[in-house]
Write a protein that holds these residues in place. Sequence first.
Motif, short mmCIF file in Angstrom:
data_model
loop_
_atom_site.label_atom_id
_atom_site.label_comp_id
_atom_site.label_asym_id
_atom_site.label_seq_id
_atom_site.Cartn_x
_atom_site.Cartn_y
_atom_site.Cartn_z
N UNK A 44 0.82 -1.22 0.00
CA UNK A 44 0.00 0.00 0.00
C UNK A 44 0.85 1.26 0.00
N UNK A 45 1.92 1.26 0.78
CA UNK A 45 2.75 2.46 0.89
C UNK A 45 3.65 2.69 -0.32
N UNK A 46 3.65 1.75 -1.27
CA UNK A 46 4.47 1.91 -2.47
C UNK A 46 3.61 2.18 -3.71
N UNK A 47 2.29 2.28 -3.54
CA UNK A 47 1.42 2.60 -4.67
C UNK A 47 1.69 4.04 -5.14
N UNK A 48 1.54 4.27 -6.44
CA UNK A 48 1.82 5.59 -7.00
C UNK A 48 0.63 6.06 -7.82
N UNK A 49 0.20 7.29 -7.56
CA UNK A 49 -0.94 7.86 -8.27
C UNK A 49 -0.59 9.18 -8.96
N UNK A 50 0.69 9.51 -9.02
CA UNK A 50 1.12 10.77 -9.62
C UNK A 50 1.15 10.72 -11.14
N UNK A 51 1.69 11.80 -11.72
CA UNK A 51 1.70 11.93 -13.17
C UNK A 51 3.06 11.65 -13.81
N UNK A 52 4.03 11.26 -13.02
CA UNK A 52 5.36 10.98 -13.55
C UNK A 52 5.32 9.79 -14.49
N UNK A 53 6.05 9.88 -15.59
CA UNK A 53 6.12 8.76 -16.53
C UNK A 53 6.90 7.61 -15.91
N UNK A 54 6.47 6.37 -16.17
CA UNK A 54 7.16 5.22 -15.55
C UNK A 54 8.58 5.06 -16.06
N UNK A 55 9.46 4.69 -15.16
CA UNK A 55 10.84 4.37 -15.53
C UNK A 55 10.96 2.93 -16.01
N UNK A 56 10.12 2.06 -15.44
CA UNK A 56 10.10 0.64 -15.80
C UNK A 56 8.67 0.25 -16.15
N UNK A 57 8.49 -0.37 -17.31
CA UNK A 57 7.16 -0.81 -17.74
C UNK A 57 7.20 -2.31 -18.02
N UNK A 58 6.34 -3.05 -17.34
CA UNK A 58 6.26 -4.50 -17.54
C UNK A 58 4.84 -4.88 -17.97
N UNK A 59 4.75 -5.52 -19.12
CA UNK A 59 3.48 -6.05 -19.60
C UNK A 59 3.33 -7.48 -19.08
N UNK A 60 2.14 -7.81 -18.61
CA UNK A 60 1.89 -9.14 -18.05
C UNK A 60 0.96 -9.91 -18.98
N UNK A 61 1.32 -11.14 -19.30
CA UNK A 61 0.50 -11.99 -20.16
C UNK A 61 0.31 -13.37 -19.52
N UNK A 62 -0.92 -13.80 -19.46
CA UNK A 62 -1.24 -15.13 -18.90
C UNK A 62 -1.18 -16.16 -20.02
N UNK A 63 0.00 -16.42 -20.49
CA UNK A 63 0.20 -17.44 -21.51
C UNK A 63 1.65 -17.93 -21.45
N UNK A 64 1.87 -19.03 -22.15
CA UNK A 64 3.19 -19.63 -22.13
C UNK A 64 4.22 -18.74 -22.82
N UNK A 65 5.40 -18.66 -22.23
CA UNK A 65 6.46 -17.84 -22.82
C UNK A 65 6.97 -18.45 -24.12
N UNK A 66 7.20 -17.64 -25.15
CA UNK A 66 7.66 -18.14 -26.45
C UNK A 66 9.17 -18.35 -26.49
N UNK A 67 9.73 -18.95 -25.45
CA UNK A 67 11.18 -19.13 -25.40
C UNK A 67 11.50 -20.56 -24.99
N UNK A 68 12.55 -21.07 -25.56
CA UNK A 68 13.08 -22.37 -25.15
C UNK A 68 14.37 -22.09 -24.39
N UNK A 69 14.34 -22.34 -23.09
CA UNK A 69 15.48 -22.02 -22.25
C UNK A 69 16.40 -23.22 -22.15
N UNK A 70 17.64 -23.03 -22.57
CA UNK A 70 18.63 -24.10 -22.55
C UNK A 70 19.65 -23.83 -21.45
N UNK A 71 20.02 -24.87 -20.74
CA UNK A 71 20.95 -24.72 -19.63
C UNK A 71 22.29 -24.16 -20.10
N UNK A 72 22.68 -24.46 -21.34
CA UNK A 72 23.97 -23.98 -21.85
C UNK A 72 23.99 -22.46 -22.00
#
Length: 317
Positions: A44-72
């Motif tokens: 609650x104390x970290x919520x922001x309601x001001x007009x400043x443009x975001x420095x970090x923007x993360x889009x969230x998608x409820x679907x499988x990631x289109x990446x094949x992660x290899x240990x190498x």
Amino acid sequence: MIKTSSKRKRRCFTHMFRIANTVIKLYSYDPDEPTPRKHAWVLKNFLYTGAMRPHITLTVQCRRAPYILRRSQRLFFSSNPHVNGVSWSLYREKAHYIIACHARAHDQIACINRSFTNGTVYLAESQQTWNPAYIIYNILQVVLLNYLSFHSGIFIHAAGALTPDGTAVLFAGPPESGKSTIARMLHKDGNLKVINDDRVIVRRNGRHFMAYASPWHSSYNLYLKHREPPRQLERVFFIRRSKKNAIQPMDRQNTFRRIWSNLFISFWDKDIAARQIAVCYQLLSEASFYRLGLRRGRSAIEFIKSICVHTASAITE
């Protein structure tokens, strides 16, 4: 004849936060869900309601990631069985980083650009809704740690408190060294305001380094019910168990070794790590550093209170 479109405009679910003077935007066209009570009052104390443009923007998608992660291709792997079995890995994919976080029922994979300002977070296919709290506690911590390296900021493994004169002090140490115990006892005592019990963000703001609260805590978090403003960092104490309460100033060489061992360093990227080291050297010339030996029991808190007000006199005693 007027044609009407049968397509309905999709609703966008957006959450804004401000941590260490960094505005973070999380948004998705997939529905969100109420934040669990155990996280809601902390965030609650970290919520922001001001007009400043975001420095970090993360889009969230409820679907499988289109990446094949290899240990190498993996650059880093970390696991903490004591924190809900959370583990995470870091991969490099052309112009992006891939962060894979595995937690109980909350697996996440994020594709983030090299400056850590923009990315997409993919959740497990079985999830139909998303919760900002789980993204903040898992993916965002890694993203912000690296983003701040480009903006004179570091994460320090320490408890933090505000002194009566309005400056900040840190109590740094390895796990199980007593940071959360100090935070709990200081918070209950009420004379010093606690800003964190495990992870304090230190960032240059103009001429000074400031200590910022963060939502990432250890075993004690009641102090987060009240948000404290950032304050100038004046002193750092490296704590250890001792037969008696004692304080000793440290020289520059030993100080760097100790503070290095209490940093969250992005050693998988030479450029980012070099930036974090540069911030450390700047901090060495602007704050005071001490070894702090503490006995078990109430006398340790009384000693801490005294040195936070009168450090010089405590050294000579």
